[in-house]
Motif scaffolding. Structure first.
Motif, PDB file in Angstrom:
ATOM      1  N   ASN A  83       0.834  -1.206   0.000  1.00  0.00           N
ATOM      2  CA  ASN A  83       0.000   0.000   0.000  1.00  0.00           C
ATOM      3  C   ASN A  83       0.867   1.253   0.000  1.00  0.00           C
ATOM      4  OD1 ASN A  83      -2.449  -1.257  -0.101  1.00  0.00           O
ATOM      5  ND2 ASN A  83      -2.918  -1.046   2.071  1.00  0.00           N
TER       6      ASN A  83
ATOM      7  N   LYS B 150       1.930   1.680  -3.434  1.00  0.00           N
ATOM      8  CA  LYS B 150       0.817   1.985  -4.331  1.00  0.00           C
ATOM      9  C   LYS B 150       0.355   3.429  -4.182  1.00  0.00           C
ATOM     10  CE  LYS B 150      -2.874  -0.781  -3.705  1.00  0.00           C
ATOM     11  NZ  LYS B 150      -3.750  -1.958  -3.740  1.00  0.00           N
ATOM     12  N   TYR B 151       0.389   3.933  -2.939  1.00  0.00           N
ATOM     13  CA  TYR B 151      -0.157   5.269  -2.685  1.00  0.00           C
ATOM     14  C   TYR B 151       0.953   6.296  -2.439  1.00  0.00           C
ATOM     15  CZ  TYR B 151      -4.321   2.460  -2.482  1.00  0.00           C
ATOM     16  OH  TYR B 151      -5.319   1.569  -2.814  1.00  0.00           O
TER      17      TYR B 151
ATOM     18  N   ASP C 221       4.977   6.173   5.247  1.00  0.00           N
ATOM     19  CA  ASP C 221       5.325   6.569   3.872  1.00  0.00           C
ATOM     20  C   ASP C 221       5.113   8.063   3.704  1.00  0.00           C
ATOM     21  OD1 ASP C 221       2.633   7.241   2.580  1.00  0.00           O
ATOM     22  OD2 ASP C 221       2.215   5.208   3.281  1.00  0.00           O
TER      23      ASP C 221
ATOM     24  N   ILE D  68     -11.068   2.467   6.651  1.00  0.00           N
ATOM     25  CA  ILE D  68     -10.196   1.692   5.746  1.00  0.00           C
ATOM     26  C   ILE D  68      -9.975   0.262   6.226  1.00  0.00           C
ATOM     27  CG2 ILE D  68      -8.961   3.575   4.590  1.00  0.00           C
ATOM     28  CD1 ILE D  68      -6.730   3.212   6.664  1.00  0.00           C
TER      29      ILE D  68
ATOM     30  N   TYR E  75     -13.688  -1.526   1.897  1.00  0.00           N
ATOM     31  CA  TYR E  75     -13.695  -0.059   1.870  1.00  0.00           C
ATOM     32  C   TYR E  75     -12.518   0.433   1.039  1.00  0.00           C
ATOM     33  CZ  TYR E  75     -14.149   4.788   3.251  1.00  0.00           C
ATOM     34  OH  TYR E  75     -14.327   6.149   3.229  1.00  0.00           O
ATOM     35  N   MET E  76     -12.839   1.104  -0.064  1.00  0.00           N
ATOM     36  CA  MET E  76     -11.784   1.687  -0.898  1.00  0.00           C
ATOM     37  C   MET E  76     -12.107   3.156  -1.081  1.00  0.00           C
ATOM     38  SD  MET E  76     -11.592  -1.353  -3.642  1.00  0.00           S
ATOM     39  CE  MET E  76     -10.098  -1.171  -4.571  1.00  0.00           C
TER      40      MET E  76
ATOM     41  N   ARG F 154      -7.785   7.396  -6.996  1.00  0.00           N
ATOM     42  CA  ARG F 154      -6.504   7.384  -6.294  1.00  0.00           C
ATOM     43  C   ARG F 154      -5.721   6.114  -6.572  1.00  0.00           C
ATOM     44  NH1 ARG F 154      -6.195   8.939  -0.827  1.00  0.00           N
ATOM     45  NH2 ARG F 154      -5.772   6.740  -0.599  1.00  0.00           N
TER      46      ARG F 154
ATOM     47  N   THR G 135      -8.380  -5.510  -3.672  1.00  0.00           N
ATOM     48  CA  THR G 135      -9.769  -5.926  -3.501  1.00  0.00           C
ATOM     49  C   THR G 135     -10.463  -5.123  -2.408  1.00  0.00           C
ATOM     50  OG1 THR G 135      -9.058  -7.560  -1.892  1.00  0.00           O
ATOM     51  CG2 THR G 135      -9.244  -8.298  -4.175  1.00  0.00           C
ATOM     52  N   GLY G 136      -9.716  -4.238  -1.729  1.00  0.00           N
ATOM     53  CA  GLY G 136     -10.295  -3.483  -0.622  1.00  0.00           C
ATOM     54  C   GLY G 136     -10.431  -4.341   0.630  1.00  0.00           C
TER      55      GLY G 136
ATOM     56  N   LEU H 106      -6.649  -4.389   4.216  1.00  0.00           N
ATOM     57  CA  LEU H 106      -6.507  -3.886   5.586  1.00  0.00           C
ATOM     58  C   LEU H 106      -7.460  -4.590   6.550  1.00  0.00           C
ATOM     59  CD1 LEU H 106      -5.887  -0.068   4.997  1.00  0.00           C
ATOM     60  CD2 LEU H 106      -4.237  -1.802   5.713  1.00  0.00           C
TER      61      LEU H 106
HETATM   62  P1  ADP Z   1      -6.727  -2.184  -1.465  1.00  0.00           P
HETATM   63  O1  ADP Z   1      -6.557  -3.653  -1.626  1.00  0.00           O
HETATM   64  O2  ADP Z   1      -7.727  -1.575  -2.351  1.00  0.00           O
HETATM   65  O3  ADP Z   1      -5.431  -1.427  -1.419  1.00  0.00           O
HETATM   66  P2  ADP Z   1      -6.828  -1.917   1.397  1.00  0.00           P
HETATM   67  O4  ADP Z   1      -7.799  -2.548   2.335  1.00  0.00           O
HETATM   68  O5  ADP Z   1      -5.418  -2.388   1.456  1.00  0.00           O
HETATM   69  O6  ADP Z   1      -7.439  -2.090  -0.042  1.00  0.00           O
HETATM   70  O7  ADP Z   1      -6.862  -0.350   1.618  1.00  0.00           O
HETATM   71  C1  ADP Z   1      -8.115   0.343   1.727  1.00  0.00           C
HETATM   72  C2  ADP Z   1      -7.976   1.773   1.214  1.00  0.00           C
HETATM   73  O8  ADP Z   1      -7.110   2.505   2.103  1.00  0.00           O
HETATM   74  C3  ADP Z   1      -7.310   1.863  -0.153  1.00  0.00           C
HETATM   75  O9  ADP Z   1      -8.281   1.812  -1.185  1.00  0.00           O
HETATM   76  C4  ADP Z   1      -6.582   3.182  -0.099  1.00  0.00           C
HETATM   77  O10 ADP Z   1      -7.377   4.214  -0.621  1.00  0.00           O
HETATM   78  C5  ADP Z   1      -6.339   3.453   1.380  1.00  0.00           C
HETATM   79  N1  ADP Z   1      -4.902   3.268   1.767  1.00  0.00           N
HETATM   80  C6  ADP Z   1      -4.334   2.143   2.273  1.00  0.00           C
HETATM   81  N2  ADP Z   1      -3.026   2.337   2.536  1.00  0.00           N
HETATM   82  C7  ADP Z   1      -2.750   3.608   2.188  1.00  0.00           C
HETATM   83  C8  ADP Z   1      -1.565   4.415   2.220  1.00  0.00           C
HETATM   84  N3  ADP Z   1      -0.395   3.943   2.681  1.00  0.00           N
HETATM   85  N4  ADP Z   1      -1.655   5.694   1.778  1.00  0.00           N
HETATM   86  C9  ADP Z   1      -2.834   6.190   1.325  1.00  0.00           C
HETATM   87  N5  ADP Z   1      -3.988   5.492   1.259  1.00  0.00           N
HETATM   88  C10 ADP Z   1      -3.958   4.209   1.687  1.00  0.00           C
END
Ligand code: ADP
Length: 276
Positions: free
Chosen positions: A170, A173-174, A198, A211, A216-217, A222, A230-231, A234
Motif C-alpha cells: 500500500n 501503491k499510494y 510513507d 479503511i 472499503y476503498m 486514487r 480488492t479493498g 486492511l
Molecule cells: P486495497 O486492496 O484496495 O489497497 P486496502 O484494504 O489495502 O485495499 O486499503 C483500503 C484503502 O485505504 C485503499 O483503497 C486506499 O485508498 C487506502 N490506503 C491504504 N493504505 C494507504 C496508504 N499507505 N496511503 C494512502 N492510502 C492508503
C-alpha cells in the motif's frame, strides 16, 4: 456406607438476587449486541463481495459474447479480449482468496502456526527482502530498529509477513517516485510497537477508521489502474493482528503521508534462549 449429598444453594436476599439478575441480563444484552454486530458485518461483507464479483464476471461474459459474435477475428482483437479476460480472472482469483482468508481468520478456523520469535530478526529479514524487490526500486527505504532490540513475540510468521507485505505494498501503491518508506520498531512497556511510514498521498481523517472495514476503498481515482486491490487487504491485516492479540491503526495527512501502527504483546524468550 453411602454419603448423602448435603449441598444446598446459597441463600440470597431479594436485593442480592435482583443485582445478580441485573448483571446476567446486562451480559446477555451485551452478547446479543455483539452477535447482531457480527451478523451485520457478515451481511455487509456478503453484499460488498456480491457487488465486487459481478463486474469482473460481467466483463468476462461480455468479452466471450463479443468473440462468439465475430465471423472473422484479427490476431489483435483476439489478444485484446483475452488480455481483458485474463486481468479480470486474476482480480477474481485475488478476491476469492482474500474472502476465504478473511472469513477463516474471523471465524477462528484458520490454523495458525504460532511461534515465539525475536521480532527484530523478522523485521530485518522482511526489510532485506523488500530492498531486493524491483517493485520498490524507485522508493527510498529505511529501517529504524534500535540495536540490541531483544523483543520476543508470539505470532504466525507467515501471516505476520503478509501483514507487513500488505502495508508495504500500500505504501508503494499510494506514493510517488522517490517517496520514502520506513519500517521501524520501538519497545513500549509490555508491547512492541511497529510502524510503516510513507511520504505518499495520505488520506483525509474521515477515512481512517473505515479503511479497516471490508471492501472499503477510497474513490477509485486514487488507485492505480493496474492495481488488483480488492479493498480487503486492511481488513485482513486487522483480523490477523487481532488473532495475535495485537492492534492496528493509522495516522495520515493528505499529501504528507501515512503511518500504519501495529502493536504486539511481548512474551518471554523460549526456554533456554541465550542472547548472542
Ligand atoms: P486495497 O486492496 O484496495 O489497497 P486496502 O484494504 O489495502 O485495499 O486499503 C483500503 C484503502 O485505504 C485503499 O483503497 C486506499 O485508498 C487506502 N490506503 C491504504 N493504505 C494507504 C496508504 N499507505 N496511503 C494512502 N492510502 C492508503
Amino acid at each position: 456406607m453411602s454419603k448423602k449429598n448435603t449441598f444446598s444453594p446459597p441463600q440470597l436476599s431479594a436485593e442480592e438476587l435482583s443485582k445478580a439478575l441485573y448483571e446476567v441480563t446486562q451480559k446477555l444484552e451485551q452478547s446479543n449486541r455483539l452477535l447482531q454486530e457480527t451478523q451485520q458485518q457478515k451481511d455487509l461483507l456478503f453484499a460488498n463481495i456480491s457487488h465486487d464479483l459481478r463486474s469482473p464476471v460481467t466483463a468476462i461474459r461480455t468479452s466471450i459474447e463479443y468473440l462468439l459474435s465475430l465471423e472473422n477475428i484479427t490476431r489483435e482483437e483476439l489478444t485484446a479480449s483475452l488480455e481483458l479476460m485474463q486481468r479480470r480472472s486474476i482480480y477474481l482469483e485475488h478476491l476469492i482468496n482474500d474472502v476465504f482468508l478473511l472469513s477463516s481468520i474471523s471465524a477462528n478456523t484458520k490454523k495458525l502456526h504460532m511461534e515465539t520469535i525475536p521480532i527484530s530478526f523478522l523485521l530485518e529479514e522482511f526489510f532485506f527482502t523488500v530492498s531486493e524487490d524491483t517493485r520498490f526500486e524507485q522508493r527510498n527505504l529505511y529501517l529504524e530498529v534500535p540495536e540490541d532490540f531483544d523483543c520476543f513475540v508470539s505470532i504466525d510468521t507467515k501471516m505476520f509477513w503478509r501483514v507487513l507485505d500488505n502495508l508495504f505494498t500500500n505504501a508503494l501503491k499510494y506514493s510517488n517516485e522517490n517517496a520514502s518508506i520506513t519500517l521501524g520498531a520501538i519497545k513500549e512497556n509490555s508491547r512492541v510497537h511497529i510502524f510503516v511510514t510513507d511520504t505518499g498521498i495520505g488520506m483525509e481523517e474521515k477515512h481512517l477508521q473505515k479503511i479497516f472495514d471490508t471492501s472499503y476503498m477510497i474513490e477509485d481515482a486514487r488507485t492505480p489502474s493496474s492495481s488488483t486491490g480488492t479493498g480487503l487487504g486492511l481488513a485482513i491485516v486487522k483480523a490477523t493482528m487481532e488473532s495475535f492479540h495485537g492492534n492496528v491503526w493509522c495516522e495520515s495527512q493528505v499529501n504528507k503521508g501515512s503511518t500504519f501502527h501495529i502493536t504486539l504483546p511481548l512474551v518471554s524468550p523460549p526456554h533456554g534462549y541465550r542472547q548472542a
